[in-house]
Write an enzyme that holds these catalytic residues in place. Sequence first.
Site, PDB file in Angstrom:
ATOM      1  N   ASP A 282     -29.469 -26.655 -11.529  1.00 41.12           N
ATOM      2  CA  ASP A 282     -29.541 -27.001 -12.939  1.00 41.12           C
ATOM      3  C   ASP A 282     -31.028 -26.999 -13.315  1.00 41.12           C
ATOM      4  O   ASP A 282     -31.910 -26.961 -12.445  1.00 41.12           O
ATOM      5  CB  ASP A 282     -28.882 -28.353 -13.227  1.00 41.12           C
ATOM      6  CG  ASP A 282     -28.504 -28.485 -14.715  1.00 41.12           C
ATOM      7  OD1 ASP A 282     -29.051 -27.734 -15.545  1.00 41.12           O
ATOM      8  OD2 ASP A 282     -27.670 -29.350 -15.052  1.00 41.12           O
TER       9      ASP A 282
HETATM   10  C1  BGC Z   1     -27.601 -28.472 -18.462  1.00 38.96           C
HETATM   11  C2  BGC Z   1     -26.851 -27.252 -17.998  1.00 38.96           C
HETATM   12  C3  BGC Z   1     -27.377 -26.034 -18.713  1.00 38.96           C
HETATM   13  C4  BGC Z   1     -28.874 -25.914 -18.468  1.00 38.96           C
HETATM   14  C5  BGC Z   1     -29.504 -24.712 -19.132  1.00 38.96           C
HETATM   15  C6  BGC Z   1     -29.113 -28.288 -18.409  1.00 38.96           C
HETATM   16  O1  BGC Z   1     -29.767 -29.336 -19.040  1.00 38.96           O
HETATM   17  O2  BGC Z   1     -27.223 -29.583 -17.682  1.00 38.96           O
HETATM   18  O3  BGC Z   1     -25.480 -27.391 -18.247  1.00 38.96           O
HETATM   19  O4  BGC Z   1     -26.693 -24.896 -18.286  1.00 38.96           O
HETATM   20  O5  BGC Z   1     -29.500 -27.077 -18.979  1.00 38.96           O
HETATM   21  O6  BGC Z   1     -29.573 -24.851 -20.488  1.00 38.96           O
END
Ligand code: BGC
Length: 745
Positions: A282
């Site tokens: 993530d």
């Molecule tokens: C989120 C993810 C997301 C990623 C990219 C993170 O803060 O938890 O679900 O895909 O950001 O935007």
Amino acid sequence: MTDRMRRLLLGTALSLSLAAPLATTALAAEVARPWMDTKLSPDQRADLLNKELTLDERIGLVHGPMAMPFLGAKLPEGAIGSAGYIPGVPRLGIPALQESDASLGVANPMNVRPGDPSTALPSGLSLASTWNPETAYKGGAMIGKEAHAKGLNVLLAGGVNLARDPRNGRNFEYLGEDPLLAGTLGGESIRGIQDQNVVSTIKHFAVNDQETQRMTIDVKIGEAAARESDLLAFQIAIEKGKPGSVMCAYNKVNGAYACDNPFLLNKVLKTDWAYPGWVMSDWGAVHGVEAAVNGLDQESGEQIDALLAPGGAGKVWFNEPLKAAIQDKTVPAERLSDMTRRILRSMFAAGLFDNPAAKASIDFDAHAQVTKAAGTEGIVLLKNKGDVLPLATKGKTITVIGGFANAGVLSGGGSSQVVSDGGPGASIPLGGDGMMGPFRTVVYHASSPLKAIRAKAGEKAVRFNDGSYPAEAAAVAKTTNVAIVFATQWMSEGADAPDLSLPNGQDALIAAVAAANPNTIVVLETGGPVHMPWLDKVAGVVEAWYPGSRGGEAIADILFGDANPSGRLPITFPADDSQLLHKDIPGADKPEFSPAEITYTEGADIGYRRYAKTGAKPLFPFGYGLSYSHFSYGDVKVTGGDTLTVSFEVTNTGKRPGQDVPQVYLTNAAGTKTQRLIGWSKVALAPGEKKRVTVTADTRLLGSFDEAAHAWQVKAGEYQVAVGASATDLDLKGGAAVKASTRQP
Ligand code: BGC
């Protein structure tokens, strides 16, 4: 000329134009590009290509920045713009990874691609309410198609974290509280995406079930409990959808960060489940180079790792530090080679080399029908006293109140936010502290329920009041036959709801209107369950969730009976706060990024399973939902043996065609009382029509995970089931003997 010859020639031209004079052997190797042979398997192709990579090329493939101007960074060169970017290797024809969020549609964060909207699907909880795998597939396919036509080839989709707490700010992105339901629908939506030659993730691995302290919280859960709940949802979805990538989560699991967790990544995912794809982090979830050894294959959104780590200890880890670790052998070179091989394998499997994403036109009208159908099917009719619904289109006057129903329908906030093709009906920048502050804007998709209601009932028959003042709204409501109050609860990534009340005084508004008009109907646009202190006073309640970019029309179709409601709750609505597992969400009392801990004392008994154990009576149970028709069940037959097979008849005893969702629950497993959903069917029936439905149980749902034996075990004995219209409406019963069995993890 065959396709293969064309590609080989193209390969030649490219290599010749890129390369300086080459030795004949090198030229032969480059020209041939044997990995472009589509007759080979993704594994064979990945092996052939992987061995060509230099150390620097490998390092280049395992980390990348955000693809938007954020935290002082510029849009990286070559990036189309969205969540993330991993440059390709032109020398070998490896395309860049253009990664976009897409839980509910292709995102466009910070409008990084100006003038590039997408179709917004309804929320995940709405999709889960359809209980319809086909609807999940169609939605996924639609998103995949739009992404491909924008040149994006990796979608950060497939959220299947289970709803352990109804206040979780991201429940709206996920698929409810049951592992079979979430895993089945999640898998189908991933399959739909990947059938468009776009990689999908599944996320967030694992037990990322609250937003409060999401970057620091340590989730304590036993192995068997995890395997039987949150991990099972992932396992089922991975089996069905075969996502190219797994996104590991921010939180810690039993002491180790999820992206640096050998148990989750090396043991469960890559060994027990033999997962062949790659694990991406993530955004801001990497804490050191050793994550590579512990199973992480790619660092995403790397500038967040560098900037947000407490005490300035962060870095981009999978760039220079990983290279140094490879050179001094603290990370084995074979591990790096496995990392890139996994990435390439998924790229081949999804078709990123053979049918690369490229700009093309999008049929937004066709996609509007996909989202409208999904939004309609996801609506759950919760109360319909005296058949107040469906409304007649003629002869009745209506007051529509509140919820910005004049402007559009609500959507959830955070990375899943879609800039929809109809434009924002309203957009309110809330702001706020913390990492998600800049993203805290409430967006209403421009699909006005008021407009859709007026289109059916006539301009003159419908009044509107914005709902700011309860007494004024009640006075207007008194002048018409029916009052429809639109009530909203905005939920967003980055924060949980502090409680389950409707915000901004809407409970008082509904109570005032209901006191003035006995035909008051409440339409909820919420991210999850809410309390309903006014429930006894209103005639009708419709849960529309966040219904997507054609949600206004979907709601009107349900209200006027152009569609028969067939949604069923994928999550339990608690009767009051005493039914919440934790009075306050653990960590909520401390500033963001503080250490926090939560112990899942409920184990695998999430939602309805916990209610069944404690005997608590929810406001609305899991699986519940009304129809304008009526259905009856009969003639249940249960056969045992290796597993349970349950068949029964469903009859539409009402006057309208409709769809029902009869559910089968295990209630007793070889002498142990339990409650687990083991199957369901979405059945369409004409009035008077009868169909036989058959459900066969996955043995993992009959048995339990035995940690000592490291396997699923089903005990021999009598297994009892109940068929019903919800988790608490179970009158048709049966049982059969099942043999003992063992299944590998
Ligand atoms: C989120 C993810 C997301 C990623 C990219 C993170 O803060 O938890 O679900 O895909 O950001 O935007």
